[in-house]
Motif scaffolding. Sequence first.
Motif, PDB file in Angstrom:
ATOM      1  N   PHE A  11       0.847  -1.194   0.000  1.00 23.77           N
ATOM      2  CA  PHE A  11       0.000   0.000   0.000  1.00 23.77           C
ATOM      3  C   PHE A  11       0.883   1.244   0.000  1.00 23.77           C
ATOM      4  O   PHE A  11       1.767   1.384   0.840  1.00 23.77           O
ATOM      5  CB  PHE A  11      -0.915   0.005   1.234  1.00 23.77           C
ATOM      6  N   GLN A  12       0.616   2.177  -0.932  1.00 22.66           N
ATOM      7  CA  GLN A  12       1.421   3.395  -1.043  1.00 22.66           C
ATOM      8  C   GLN A  12       0.569   4.620  -0.713  1.00 22.66           C
ATOM      9  O   GLN A  12      -0.663   4.541  -0.661  1.00 22.66           O
ATOM     10  CB  GLN A  12       1.952   3.540  -2.495  1.00 22.66           C
ATOM     11  N   GLY A  13       1.237   5.758  -0.491  1.00 21.31           N
ATOM     12  CA  GLY A  13       0.527   7.039  -0.435  1.00 21.31           C
ATOM     13  C   GLY A  13       0.019   7.452   0.936  1.00 21.31           C
ATOM     14  O   GLY A  13      -0.466   8.556   1.129  1.00 21.31           O
ATOM     15  N   VAL A  14       0.167   6.564   1.932  1.00 25.31           N
ATOM     16  CA  VAL A  14      -0.328   6.918   3.278  1.00 25.31           C
ATOM     17  C   VAL A  14       0.772   7.706   3.991  1.00 25.31           C
ATOM     18  O   VAL A  14       1.892   7.221   4.126  1.00 25.31           O
ATOM     19  CB  VAL A  14      -0.679   5.666   4.101  1.00 25.31           C
ATOM     20  N   THR A  15       0.463   8.934   4.448  1.00 28.88           N
ATOM     21  CA  THR A  15       1.486   9.764   5.094  1.00 28.88           C
ATOM     22  C   THR A  15       1.444   9.648   6.613  1.00 28.88           C
ATOM     23  O   THR A  15       2.415   9.942   7.291  1.00 28.88           O
ATOM     24  CB  THR A  15       1.295  11.241   4.705  1.00 28.88           C
ATOM     25  N   ASP A  16       0.292   9.296   7.185  1.00 29.19           N
ATOM     26  CA  ASP A  16       0.236   9.135   8.641  1.00 29.19           C
ATOM     27  C   ASP A  16      -0.926   8.229   9.017  1.00 29.19           C
ATOM     28  O   ASP A  16      -1.940   8.188   8.315  1.00 29.19           O
ATOM     29  CB  ASP A  16       0.057  10.506   9.339  1.00 29.19           C
ATOM     30  N   VAL A  17      -0.746   7.495  10.113  1.00 29.71           N
ATOM     31  CA  VAL A  17      -1.814   6.645  10.654  1.00 29.71           C
ATOM     32  C   VAL A  17      -1.861   6.881  12.164  1.00 29.71           C
ATOM     33  O   VAL A  17      -0.815   6.894  12.821  1.00 29.71           O
ATOM     34  CB  VAL A  17      -1.533   5.133  10.411  1.00 29.71           C
ATOM     35  N   ARG A  18      -3.040   7.124  12.683  1.00 27.31           N
ATOM     36  CA  ARG A  18      -3.196   7.229  14.145  1.00 27.31           C
ATOM     37  C   ARG A  18      -4.268   6.237  14.562  1.00 27.31           C
ATOM     38  O   ARG A  18      -5.296   6.072  13.890  1.00 27.31           O
ATOM     39  CB  ARG A  18      -3.577   8.660  14.542  1.00 27.31           C
ATOM     40  N   GLN A  19      -4.012   5.546  15.678  1.00 26.56           N
ATOM     41  CA  GLN A  19      -4.951   4.530  16.142  1.00 26.56           C
ATOM     42  C   GLN A  19      -5.485   4.934  17.511  1.00 26.56           C
ATOM     43  O   GLN A  19      -4.733   5.335  18.401  1.00 26.56           O
ATOM     44  CB  GLN A  19      -4.267   3.167  16.235  1.00 26.56           C
ATOM     45  N   GLY A  20      -6.828   4.849  17.661  1.00 25.78           N
ATOM     46  CA  GLY A  20      -7.454   5.165  18.943  1.00 25.78           C
ATOM     47  C   GLY A  20      -8.557   4.177  19.239  1.00 25.78           C
ATOM     48  O   GLY A  20      -8.615   3.091  18.658  1.00 25.78           O
ATOM     49  N   LYS A  21      -9.431   4.579  20.166  1.00 28.08           N
ATOM     50  CA  LYS A  21     -10.508   3.682  20.582  1.00 28.08           C
ATOM     51  C   LYS A  21     -11.857   4.273  20.191  1.00 28.08           C
ATOM     52  O   LYS A  21     -11.995   5.500  20.121  1.00 28.08           O
ATOM     53  CB  LYS A  21     -10.479   3.507  22.110  1.00 28.08           C
TER      54      LYS A  21
END
Lengths: 83, 83
Positions: free
Chosen positions: B31-41
């Motif tokens: 997978f390309q093109g993702v600049t940031d990922v944040r994980q929460g609830k």
Amino acid sequence: MPRVVVDVMPKPEILDPQGKAVLGALPRLGFQGVTDVRQGKRFELEFDGDVDDAVLAEVEKMAETLLSNPVIENYVVRVEETA
Amino acid sequence: MPRVVVDVMPKPEILDPQGKAVLGALPRLGFQGVTDVRQGKRFELEFDGDVDDAVLAEVEKMAETLLSNPVIENYVVRVEETA
């Protein structure tokens, strides 16, 4: 810049121990009236380009293969405008 | 019956190791093109009565005291219609 949100929740028929733990704690903290609590995960993804249908199709694949366990979880993909 | 959703995310200035782990895994899965990922609830709460302003005020208190850690997390409370 819009971002893509993926909400991952346990399937309704699956036991959700974390949700049950929260449900059990609420009355002890003085909160009434809550009949059920379910706890899942929320992912916020940002992209270096526009979020079009092709990007959303990719996110569906990410959700299916990495962000969720399709055997016990459901996921919903949606676009969210950032403030 | 409407339900109340509480989204709890790490504050922007807080390191999010889970999000970083997902971000790192995406290219390995193609997978390309993702600049940031944040994980929460994500919490879904159901009530035995109508969801009015008083109930929403209670959920704000639940979010502040039980569902999130205000030192490192932000939360958003909203009402969601169930299908």
